[in-house]
Structures are given as C-alpha cells and as structure tokens.
Design a protein around this motif. Structure first.
Motif, PDB file in Angstrom:
ATOM      1  N   VAL A  95      33.360  41.100  42.907  1.00  0.00           N
ATOM      2  CA  VAL A  95      32.904  40.430  44.130  1.00  0.00           C
ATOM      3  C   VAL A  95      33.736  40.885  45.332  1.00  0.00           C
ATOM      4  O   VAL A  95      33.195  41.224  46.398  1.00  0.00           O
ATOM      5  N   ASN A  96      35.047  40.918  45.186  1.00  0.00           N
ATOM      6  CA  ASN A  96      35.916  41.326  46.288  1.00  0.00           C
ATOM      7  C   ASN A  96      35.729  42.797  46.636  1.00  0.00           C
ATOM      8  O   ASN A  96      35.787  43.176  47.810  1.00  0.00           O
ATOM      9  N   ASP A  97      35.486  43.614  45.616  1.00  0.00           N
ATOM     10  CA  ASP A  97      35.252  45.035  45.866  1.00  0.00           C
ATOM     11  C   ASP A  97      33.959  45.239  46.653  1.00  0.00           C
ATOM     12  O   ASP A  97      33.899  46.073  47.566  1.00  0.00           O
ATOM     13  N   ALA A  98      32.908  44.478  46.297  1.00  0.00           N
ATOM     14  CA  ALA A  98      31.632  44.580  47.012  1.00  0.00           C
ATOM     15  C   ALA A  98      31.803  44.196  48.477  1.00  0.00           C
ATOM     16  O   ALA A  98      31.262  44.860  49.378  1.00  0.00           O
ATOM     17  N   LYS A  99      32.575  43.136  48.723  1.00  0.00           N
ATOM     18  CA  LYS A  99      32.806  42.706  50.097  1.00  0.00           C
ATOM     19  C   LYS A  99      33.608  43.750  50.863  1.00  0.00           C
ATOM     20  O   LYS A  99      33.321  44.057  52.032  1.00  0.00           O
ATOM     21  N   GLU A 100      34.612  44.321  50.206  1.00  0.00           N
ATOM     22  CA  GLU A 100      35.471  45.315  50.867  1.00  0.00           C
ATOM     23  C   GLU A 100      34.736  46.620  51.144  1.00  0.00           C
ATOM     24  O   GLU A 100      34.829  47.186  52.230  1.00  0.00           O
ATOM     25  N   LEU A 105      25.251  43.321  45.861  1.00  0.00           N
ATOM     26  CA  LEU A 105      25.651  42.810  44.552  1.00  0.00           C
ATOM     27  C   LEU A 105      24.820  41.584  44.200  1.00  0.00           C
ATOM     28  O   LEU A 105      24.627  40.696  45.020  1.00  0.00           O
ATOM     29  N   ILE A 106      24.327  41.551  42.955  1.00  0.00           N
ATOM     30  CA  ILE A 106      23.670  40.364  42.417  1.00  0.00           C
ATOM     31  C   ILE A 106      24.630  39.709  41.427  1.00  0.00           C
ATOM     32  O   ILE A 106      25.150  40.370  40.522  1.00  0.00           O
ATOM     33  N   VAL A 107      24.887  38.430  41.617  1.00  0.00           N
ATOM     34  CA  VAL A 107      25.797  37.676  40.752  1.00  0.00           C
ATOM     35  C   VAL A 107      24.973  36.660  39.966  1.00  0.00           C
ATOM     36  O   VAL A 107      24.370  35.755  40.551  1.00  0.00           O
ATOM     37  N   PHE A 155      25.379  47.637  43.457  1.00  0.00           N
ATOM     38  CA  PHE A 155      24.543  48.767  43.874  1.00  0.00           C
ATOM     39  C   PHE A 155      25.440  49.887  44.396  1.00  0.00           C
ATOM     40  O   PHE A 155      25.821  49.921  45.563  1.00  0.00           O
ATOM     41  N   PHE A 156      25.797  50.792  43.484  1.00  0.00           N
ATOM     42  CA  PHE A 156      26.553  51.977  43.851  1.00  0.00           C
ATOM     43  C   PHE A 156      26.201  53.100  42.885  1.00  0.00           C
ATOM     44  O   PHE A 156      25.585  52.878  41.847  1.00  0.00           O
TER      45      PHE A 156
END
Length: 263
Positions: A95-100, A105-107, A155-156
């Motif tokens: 989650v933090n990586d997606a924000k950074e 991201l789907i959680v 999504f990467f």
C-alpha cells in the motif's frame, strides 16, 4: 461409451468467459450441463474476489464451490473451506509503495474491496476491457485495511515485480495480465485451493481436471490430475499442461471434456 467423473476446476477470464464477448460461450454452457448430468462436479478457481464474480449467471446453478482470490478464500455455499490473509506488514509495504510510486492498486478485504486508481488503470482495464462490475461498490481504504486482506492487485510491469516481492517475503505473486499481478499470502494459490476443496468435499485430488489460460493458473494446472491449457493460454502454461485444447472462443472446454470422455 461410459463417461468419466471428475471434479472440474475452471478459471473465469479467458477460460470460461471470452475476452472478446465477455460471456460464456453457448458450447461451454451445454458442456458443463452435460458434465454435471454425467456425475462430475463443477468448481470455479479464479483470481477474482466474490464481489466481482458477476459474469457466471448462465452456469451459476451448476457450480458446486468456489476458489476465489487465487486460493485465499474458498467456500461451498455459505460454508467456509479456507481463508488465508496476507500478513499486515506485507500489506502495508505494498500500500505504501503504491502511494509513493503512484500506481493503481486494488485491496481485497474479507468483506470489502478498496480501489486506489490515480492513473486510471483500474478503470481502463477492469471496467472497460474486462467488463468488471461492482467496483463502484468499493469501500474506503481505511475501512478495508481494518479487515483481513486476502489479495493485493498492483498495476505495474513485470520488470518491477521482483523488486517489490523481495520486500514482501510472506507473499506470492500470480500474474495473468501484463499490466498487473495478483499478490496473495504464501500458501494461497489455486493449486492449494484444489487440495483444500478435495479434503472438504471428499474427492481424490487425482480425479480432478483444471482449466486455465494465465500465469495464476500454473499451480492448479500442475496440481490437478489433468491440467488443461486453453488454446489462448500463455505459452508457459501450455508447456506445463497435460493437454492443450482450442481457445475459449473455439469450443475449448467442450472439446477437452469430450477428449477426456467427461461428456
């Protein structure tokens, strides 16, 4: 001819449901009806969480049980077969990586789903390309993070995947699309879902047939008594399968069930 009885496991997207029409081909519906009439059982094995399994109406009365979120949540009717959440530390790493990094991201929580979509990739791929419904029912991220998290779908590209997964040691990744992957806890995959379902339902795992087309189907194709890759499957899966049938749009399931004398 005496038909054979198996527990049949089907991926959804690209296996049961056509990427072209977003529907289950008529030949597949008829084949599953005949398989059930002949004594086989029908199970779903999908990366989708229950909230977005909305495209199986034509065969829903035939389904005996569900392996969802790539094996993290399995159930038969209202009865839970298994549930394997992702450790919270690994959840927050993603989650933090997606924000950074700013990727979508789907959680997937035990009850709800949250969608982080700064780039619009979730909307473009899930809603527009895959015709996924019910994502408008997504809950706030804070609400979902209070629940057990069963799956993360970032999504990467595949190039970045090893870097993130190295920081999520208690998780495994199953990619079935070039633009995103499904991450679950170690020990949660479709192959282990088959074993859990076999123990719950009382059938021999060797008397199973699994159908798939993507990378997240690898574990169940290897685990099943017979692993079948669709004609539209990725080459890696075809190389692992016991049998390669025709594509989802070319009567692939019908042809395979006939080949193995299920119908």
């Amino acid at each position: 001819m005496r038909t054979q009885r198996y527990a049949l496991f089907f991926d959804i997207d690209g296996t049961l449901v056509s990427f072209k029409t977003h529907e289950i081909p008529a030949s597949t519906i008829q084949a599953l009806k005949q398989a059930k009439a002949n004594g086989s059982r029908v199970y779903i094995a999908t990366g989708r969480p229950p909230l977005i399994i909305t495209n199986l109406g034509a065969i829903e009365p035939l389904i005996d049980g569900y392996i969802t979120t790539n094996g993290a949540l399995c159930f038969v009717g209202e009865e839970l077969v298994c549930c394997q959440p992702i450790p919270k530390q690994d959840v927050m790493t993603c989650v933090n990586d997606a924000k950074e990094k700013g990727y979508s991201l789907i959680v997937v929580g035990r009850k709800d789903v949250a969608v982080i979509d700064p780039t619009g990739d979730v909307d473009r791929i899930f809603r527009q390309m895959l015709a996924v419904k019910n994502l408008d029912q997504a809950a706030p991220l804070a609400v979902v993070l209070e629940q057990d998290i069963l799956q993360l779908t970032p999504f990467f590209s595949a190039d970045y995947e090893p870097e993130l997964m190295a920081r999520m040691p208690q998780c495994v990744s199953g990619r079935w699309h070039p633009e995103f992957t499904d991450i679950t806890a170690n020990g949660a995959d479709k192959g282990k879902g088959i074993l859990a379902m076999a123990q719950h339902e009382g059938f021999d795992p060797s008397r199973t047939i699994a159908f798939g087309d993507g990378g997240n189907d690898t574990s169940m194709i290897k685990q099943a008594g017979i692993g079948i890759a669709m004609g539209n499957a990725i080459d890696e899966l075809k190389g692992l399968a016991n049998y390669v049938t025709t594509s989802v749009d070319d009567d692939g399931i019908l042809n395979a069930l006939r080949h193995f004398e299920v119908i």
